[in-house]
Design an enzyme around this catalytic site. Structure first.
Site, PDB file in Angstrom:
ATOM      1  N   GLU A  57       0.829  -1.210   0.000  1.00 54.93           N
ATOM      2  CA  GLU A  57       0.000   0.000   0.000  1.00 54.93           C
ATOM      3  C   GLU A  57       0.864   1.261   0.000  1.00 54.93           C
ATOM      4  O   GLU A  57       0.573   2.237  -0.707  1.00 54.93           O
ATOM      5  CB  GLU A  57      -0.906   0.019   1.236  1.00 54.93           C
ATOM      6  CG  GLU A  57      -1.812  -1.201   1.363  1.00 54.93           C
ATOM      7  CD  GLU A  57      -1.215  -2.304   2.215  1.00 54.93           C
ATOM      8  OE1 GLU A  57      -1.967  -2.906   2.994  1.00 54.93           O
ATOM      9  OE2 GLU A  57       0.008  -2.557   2.105  1.00 54.93           O
ATOM     10  N   CYS A  89      -0.045   0.231   8.010  1.00 48.41           N
ATOM     11  CA  CYS A  89      -0.484   0.790   6.729  1.00 48.41           C
ATOM     12  C   CYS A  89      -1.863   1.439   6.799  1.00 48.41           C
ATOM     13  O   CYS A  89      -2.124   2.418   6.088  1.00 48.41           O
ATOM     14  CB  CYS A  89      -0.515  -0.305   5.668  1.00 48.41           C
ATOM     15  SG  CYS A  89       1.111  -0.973   5.274  1.00 48.41           S
ATOM     16  N   ARG A 189      12.643 -24.767  -5.182  1.00 53.67           N
ATOM     17  CA  ARG A 189      13.591 -24.510  -4.086  1.00 53.67           C
ATOM     18  C   ARG A 189      13.853 -23.011  -3.938  1.00 53.67           C
ATOM     19  O   ARG A 189      14.005 -22.501  -2.822  1.00 53.67           O
ATOM     20  CB  ARG A 189      14.919 -25.215  -4.355  1.00 53.67           C
ATOM     21  CG  ARG A 189      14.916 -26.715  -4.146  1.00 53.67           C
ATOM     22  CD  ARG A 189      16.324 -27.259  -4.313  1.00 53.67           C
ATOM     23  NE  ARG A 189      16.379 -28.711  -4.195  1.00 53.67           N
ATOM     24  CZ  ARG A 189      17.495 -29.427  -4.237  1.00 53.67           C
ATOM     25  NH1 ARG A 189      18.655 -28.812  -4.395  1.00 53.67           N
ATOM     26  NH2 ARG A 189      17.458 -30.741  -4.120  1.00 53.67           N
TER      27      ARG A 189
END
Length: 370
Positions: A57, A89, A189
């Site tokens: 955000e 946020c 991985r």
């Protein structure tokens, strides 16, 4: 004729596409994407790149090309309300003058879990929740499990032949799968926090458990060896590798103190998780890993370790690469050992199965039914 406003799903889909760019890089934080829209036009967007970096955000707000007052913010996860590695946020979004926040899902983190939305509503911001929620939950399956169950999300990976063998009776296993499958496995991985094998795999194959990609070395996961007695050779490739990724030995009180001290001197972190029969208690181990902020674990250990994780009910997802080869041999090992089940009706079922062609092989993915 005036343009028809795009639906919420259009912009949320873009937010999801942004979020996935950081897959495997935000641990132990979730994947989050954000899109700012004003007058049916994207004016800013961003995603959370890594733990400690600005949240999606904040990135979107900072990248906005003009005033954001009255804009709509689309975000894949509820804006946070607590101080963690970064400031919250939700207050920042409210103070920016955003008129409407559309969130795909409520944050499952108990520190947030609706509190961010409450802050927004209290500030007069219109809030909509649940747009593409299923897609958002799938995107953050690792975070949802890690934060909700306080253990890593566990993926069991195996490569086997058409007749279900992971090696010949002689022990030779190079290579069961094709090159494309092996590359795909290394890309997995690259996005996972840790990889685990059993001591038998170490003794038989001496793997390095690093990430090797055609374009260069990827991010090596934390290497974990499950070894109840501390039989791991001090000169095995996992320990003497030049990788900067940590090595963890999951063992029990049966390990010789001198061996434990020697391994610690080589930089190996020793975790003791005593379980029944002198074996490693995998539930305890996963709890210890979660405390280290390890949110995902790829289990690549042979049939013994795979069976132990399944029997403990700790496998969330399976990845099986199936090669069009037939090996035969009653003594050839299979992906899952152990005692198995007595009745077919008790077989562990896999849901939401997908089958993908990878080179000459088939990749079967799905989730273990609880």
């Amino acid at each position: 004729m005036a343009d028809v406003a795009k639906p919420h799903t259009y912009y949320m889909q873009r937010a999801l596409e942004l979020a996935v760019r950081a897959r495997g890089r935000t641990s132990p934080n979730p994947l989050v994407g954000a899109v700012l829209v004003k007058e049916d036009r994207i004016v800013g967007e961003g995603f959370h790149e890594a733990a400690g970096r600005p949240h999606a955000e904040i990135v979107a707000l900072s990248q906005a090309t003009g005033p954001v007052q009255g804009a709509t913010l689309y975000v894949t996860l509820e804006p946070c309300s607590h101080h963690g590695r970064t400031p919250p946020c939700a207050p920042a979004v409210a103070s920016a003058g955003i008129a409407h926040v559309v969130a795909a899902m409520v944050d499952p983190n108990p520190l947030v879990s609706g509190k961010g939305l409450a802050i927004l509503r209290a500030a007069g911001v219109d809030v909509t929740v649940g747009v593409l929620e299923q897609e958002a939950r799938l995107l953050n399956e690792v975070f949802v499990t890690y934060i909700g169950q306080r253990r890593p999300f566990v993926v069991m990976k195996a490569a086997m032949t058409l007749d279900g063998k992971i090696a010949c009776a002689s022990g030779d296993a190079r290579w069961v799968s094709c090159g494309a499958s092996r590359e795909h496995a290394h890309r997995v991985r690259d996005t996972i926090r840790a990889i685990g094998v059993g001591i038998r795999t170490v003794l038989a194959d001496d793997p390095e458990l690093t990430t090797r990609l055609p374009e260069g070395r990827g991010r090596d996961p934390i290497r974990i060896v499950v070894d109840s007695t501390g039989a791991i050779p001090e000169d095995c490739r996992i320990i003497r590798s030049d990788s900067m990724s940590p090595v963890i030995l999951a063992t029990t009180s049966r390990i010789d103190p001198a061996k434990e001290a020697l391994l610690a001197g080589r930089g190996v972190r020793v975790i003791k998780a005593d379980g029944a029969g002198g074996r490693v208690d995998l539930s305890k181990l996963l709890g210890e890993l979660a405390a280290l902020e390890i949110d995902s674990l790829l289990v690549e250990g042979g049939g013994t370790l795979n069976a132990a994780f399944l029997e403990a009910g700790l496998v969330d997802k399976v990845l099986f690469y199936i090669a069009p080869k037939i090996v035969g041999g009653s003594g050839a090992p299979t992906p899952v050992g152990g005692d198995g089940i007595a009745l077919m009706r008790d077989a562990r079922r896999i849901r939401d199965v997908t089958v993908t062609r990878v080179g000459d092989d088939l990749l079967v993915e799905g989730y273990v039914v609880r």
